[in-house]
Design a protein around this motif. Structure first.
Motif, PDB file in Angstrom:
ATOM      1  N   ALA A  16       0.848  -1.203   0.000  1.00 56.83           N
ATOM      2  CA  ALA A  16       0.000   0.000   0.000  1.00 56.83           C
ATOM      3  C   ALA A  16       0.882   1.252   0.000  1.00 56.83           C
ATOM      4  N   GLN A  17       0.621   2.148  -0.925  1.00 53.80           N
ATOM      5  CA  GLN A  17       1.417   3.374  -1.046  1.00 53.80           C
ATOM      6  C   GLN A  17       0.758   4.576  -0.370  1.00 53.80           C
ATOM      7  N   VAL A  18      -0.542   4.533  -0.255  1.00 54.70           N
ATOM      8  CA  VAL A  18      -1.269   5.644   0.374  1.00 54.70           C
ATOM      9  C   VAL A  18      -2.321   5.072   1.317  1.00 54.70           C
ATOM     10  N   PRO A  19      -2.666   5.815   2.372  1.00 56.73           N
ATOM     11  CA  PRO A  19      -3.711   5.336   3.285  1.00 56.73           C
ATOM     12  C   PRO A  19      -5.094   5.466   2.652  1.00 56.73           C
ATOM     13  N   LEU A  20      -6.021   4.612   3.075  1.00 52.15           N
ATOM     14  CA  LEU A  20      -7.414   4.755   2.640  1.00 52.15           C
ATOM     15  C   LEU A  20      -8.006   6.033   3.227  1.00 52.15           C
ATOM     16  N   LYS A  21      -8.992   6.586   2.535  1.00 54.52           N
ATOM     17  CA  LYS A  21      -9.635   7.811   3.017  1.00 54.52           C
ATOM     18  C   LYS A  21     -10.270   7.589   4.382  1.00 54.52           C
ATOM     19  N   ASN A  22     -10.960   6.460   4.535  1.00 60.02           N
ATOM     20  CA  ASN A  22     -11.606   6.120   5.806  1.00 60.02           C
ATOM     21  C   ASN A  22     -10.747   5.090   6.540  1.00 60.02           C
ATOM     22  N   ARG A  23     -10.257   5.447   7.714  1.00 54.88           N
ATOM     23  CA  ARG A  23      -9.343   4.572   8.453  1.00 54.88           C
ATOM     24  C   ARG A  23      -9.921   3.183   8.716  1.00 54.88           C
ATOM     25  N   THR A  24     -11.218   3.100   9.019  1.00 58.31           N
ATOM     26  CA  THR A  24     -11.795   1.808   9.415  1.00 58.31           C
ATOM     27  C   THR A  24     -12.234   0.954   8.229  1.00 58.31           C
ATOM     28  N   ALA A  25     -12.054   1.456   7.005  1.00 55.89           N
ATOM     29  CA  ALA A  25     -12.563   0.742   5.824  1.00 55.89           C
ATOM     30  C   ALA A  25     -11.622  -0.351   5.337  1.00 55.89           C
ATOM     31  N   SER A  26     -10.448  -0.457   5.924  1.00 49.90           N
ATOM     32  CA  SER A  26      -9.498  -1.478   5.478  1.00 49.90           C
ATOM     33  C   SER A  26     -10.075  -2.875   5.720  1.00 49.90           C
ATOM     34  N   LYS A  27      -9.549  -3.834   4.987  1.00 45.83           N
ATOM     35  CA  LYS A  27      -9.943  -5.221   5.206  1.00 45.83           C
ATOM     36  C   LYS A  27      -9.386  -5.692   6.547  1.00 45.83           C
ATOM     37  N   LEU A  28     -10.053  -6.684   7.114  1.00 47.27           N
ATOM     38  CA  LEU A  28      -9.593  -7.316   8.347  1.00 47.27           C
ATOM     39  C   LEU A  28      -9.661  -8.824   8.155  1.00 47.27           C
ATOM     40  N   MET A  29      -8.514  -9.471   8.206  1.00 39.51           N
ATOM     41  CA  MET A  29      -8.492 -10.930   8.197  1.00 39.51           C
ATOM     42  C   MET A  29      -8.511 -11.408   9.647  1.00 39.51           C
ATOM     43  N   PRO A 149       9.263  10.276   8.463  1.00 43.63           N
ATOM     44  CA  PRO A 149      10.187   9.221   8.031  1.00 43.63           C
ATOM     45  C   PRO A 149       9.441   7.988   7.542  1.00 43.63           C
ATOM     46  N   LEU A 150       8.786   8.109   6.393  1.00 49.60           N
ATOM     47  CA  LEU A 150       8.023   6.969   5.867  1.00 49.60           C
ATOM     48  C   LEU A 150       8.968   5.813   5.538  1.00 49.60           C
ATOM     49  N   PRO A 151       8.509   4.584   5.680  1.00 50.51           N
ATOM     50  CA  PRO A 151       9.356   3.427   5.364  1.00 50.51           C
ATOM     51  C   PRO A 151       9.830   3.476   3.911  1.00 50.51           C
ATOM     52  N   PRO A 152      10.974   2.830   3.627  1.00 48.72           N
ATOM     53  CA  PRO A 152      11.568   2.916   2.286  1.00 48.72           C
ATOM     54  C   PRO A 152      10.720   2.306   1.173  1.00 48.72           C
ATOM     55  N   TYR A 153       9.763   1.442   1.529  1.00 53.29           N
ATOM     56  CA  TYR A 153       8.928   0.821   0.488  1.00 53.29           C
ATOM     57  C   TYR A 153       7.737   1.695   0.102  1.00 53.29           C
ATOM     58  N   ILE A 154       7.563   2.853   0.746  1.00 55.01           N
ATOM     59  CA  ILE A 154       6.501   3.788   0.350  1.00 55.01           C
ATOM     60  C   ILE A 154       7.123   4.895  -0.492  1.00 55.01           C
ATOM     61  N   HIS A 155       6.665   4.994  -1.730  1.00 55.53           N
ATOM     62  CA  HIS A 155       7.270   5.938  -2.676  1.00 55.53           C
ATOM     63  C   HIS A 155       6.386   7.159  -2.945  1.00 55.53           C
ATOM     64  N   GLU A 156       5.136   7.091  -2.522  1.00 57.46           N
ATOM     65  CA  GLU A 156       4.219   8.230  -2.730  1.00 57.46           C
ATOM     66  C   GLU A 156       4.413   9.261  -1.622  1.00 57.46           C
ATOM     67  N   THR A 210      12.703  -1.032  13.127  1.00 59.19           N
ATOM     68  CA  THR A 210      11.549  -1.182  12.244  1.00 59.19           C
ATOM     69  C   THR A 210      11.982  -1.262  10.782  1.00 59.19           C
ATOM     70  N   PHE A 211      13.030  -0.535  10.419  1.00 61.83           N
ATOM     71  CA  PHE A 211      13.478  -0.496   9.025  1.00 61.83           C
ATOM     72  C   PHE A 211      14.559  -1.529   8.730  1.00 61.83           C
ATOM     73  N   PHE A 331      -0.673  -4.523   1.870  1.00 60.35           N
ATOM     74  CA  PHE A 331       0.359  -4.886   2.845  1.00 60.35           C
ATOM     75  C   PHE A 331       1.083  -3.673   3.427  1.00 60.35           C
ATOM     76  N   PHE A 332       1.651  -3.902   4.612  1.00 62.41           N
ATOM     77  CA  PHE A 332       2.560  -3.015   5.337  1.00 62.41           C
ATOM     78  C   PHE A 332       1.868  -1.790   5.944  1.00 62.41           C
ATOM     79  N   SER A 333       2.589  -0.702   6.108  1.00 62.18           N
ATOM     80  CA  SER A 333       2.173   0.407   6.981  1.00 62.18           C
ATOM     81  C   SER A 333       0.773   0.945   6.701  1.00 62.18           C
ATOM     82  N   PHE A 334       0.462   1.198   5.434  1.00 61.21           N
ATOM     83  CA  PHE A 334      -0.852   1.754   5.088  1.00 61.21           C
ATOM     84  C   PHE A 334      -1.811   0.655   4.616  1.00 61.21           C
ATOM     85  N   GLY A 335      -1.480  -0.594   4.910  1.00 60.96           N
ATOM     86  CA  GLY A 335      -2.265  -1.697   4.401  1.00 60.96           C
ATOM     87  C   GLY A 335      -3.379  -2.161   5.312  1.00 60.96           C
ATOM     88  N   ASP A 336      -3.844  -3.369   5.066  1.00 60.97           N
ATOM     89  CA  ASP A 336      -4.965  -3.960   5.798  1.00 60.97           C
ATOM     90  C   ASP A 336      -4.487  -4.597   7.099  1.00 60.97           C
TER      91      ASP A 336
END
Length: 341
Positions: A16-29, A149-156, A210-211, A331-336
């Protein structure tokens, strides 16, 4: 136990490169650690898995804009700082890139001289101890000049800094967000309280670890970096009363988990206080305090997937991760998110 035992194949487009608009809308496994059964939900469904008398434990650390871009005085060579740990009022441990442009005695200038740093000491892994000079309040200067300090895998580029903070963030000091908490809104927290579920806060300032990937094949040879944590009297009491009354302690994120497990006695009770922890949790570890866990989906072969595997079982976790890839989870920081029950 080998690092490669925790590998899974992750297509890059699922990061995931950007967060969802609604924080609670992410999927939950939802993963049942006893049976390995999986349910696919959304994060706003999480309240149905909590019972009155349980305790949700959140890490209320706040990310500082810890990435600074400056230039070496004299040559003008570009230098990047990542602030790691405050050593005194003006002294910090920092990660410097490129390290060769930061020798002892060198001065680095930020924001046309609003902030300067002198290199005092060279320590391991490219890190330096530096002394900052500035007018006024350091946090205000940092807010003006620093970047998240966004993680290195986030490019946006992050449009809104607050989306890399939890809504309950309070104590400044982290170099990264406790990302499992990014899914909560103030409204959801009120719903949780209204259902009779206790909420407790701990603080762990997330650091460089973390990194940092695991670079050894034998898991037992990996050394964790120390991170500072705090638990106050009020929140220790909440956690301990829930434990004593038979409620479940439900940790939000690996950082809350590491804080609780670092501090808990053999019966799972915690003590108010602060300190440094480098606890490394991997399969075979017996949990003392944490009963259940909300977490995001983590990097292959990382200490975080090892911690999750310690709670839910490696086979269950790798099966769940492969299912998440198949179902196109983010996946990852801004993911589900995942809930291990």
């Amino acid at each position: 136990m080998n690092t490669s035992d925790f590998y899974f194949d992750l297509p890059e487009e699922l990061i995931a490169q950007v967060p969802l608009k609604n924080r609670t809308a992410s999927k939950l496994m939802v993963l049942d650690r006893e049976t390995g059964a999986i349910e696919h939900k959304h994060f706003y469904d999480m309240i149905h898995y909590l019972n009155p008398g349980d305790c949700l434990v959140l890490n209320d650390t706040r990310v500082i804009p810890a990435r600074l871009f400056g230039a070496r005085e004299g040559s003008g060579g570009k230098v990047e700082f990542l602030l790691l740990t405050r050593k005194s009022e003006k002294d910090w441990e920092v990660l410097v890139k490129p390290g060769k442009k930061a020798r002892i005695g060198d001065r680095i200038v930020f924001g046309e001289g609003i902030l300067t740093a002198t290199i005092k000491e060279i320590i391991e892994d490219g890190k330096r101890i530096v002394t900052f000079e500035y007018e006024g309040i350091f946090e205000e200067v940092l807010d003006q000049l620093g970047e998240m300090p966004l993680p290195p895998y986030i490019h946006e580029k992050l449009e809104d800094r607050e989306r890399y903070q939890t809504v309950y963030s309070k104590h400044e000091g982290s170099a990264a967000a406790p990302t499992a908490g990014l899914h909560f809104t103030k409204e959801l927290l009120e719903e949780i309280k209204a259902k009779g579920i206790h909420i407790a806060y701990v603080t762990l300032h997330v650091g460089l670890g973390t990194f940092r990937p695991v670079k050894v094949e034998n898991v037992l040879e990996h050394e964790m970096h120390s991170e500072f944590y705090m638990i106050d009297e009020e929140n220790a009491k909440i956690i301990n009363e829930v434990k004593a009354n038979g409620g479940k302690v439900i940790s939000v994120g690996t950082t809350s988990t590491r804080t609780l497990e670092s501090n808990a006695d053999e019966n799972g009770f915690v003590t108010a206080g602060s300190g440094w922890t480098n606890i490394f949790i991997y399969p075979g570890y017996t949990f003392k305090c944490v009963d259940r866990l909300f977490t995001n989906f983590h990097l292959p072969e990382s200490t975080l997937i090892m911690l999750v595997s310690a709670l839910a079982g490696k086979e269950n976790v790798l099966h769940a991760y492969n299912e998440a890839v198949k179902e196109r989870y983010r996946f990852f920081s801004f993911g589900d998110a995942m809930f291990i029950k």
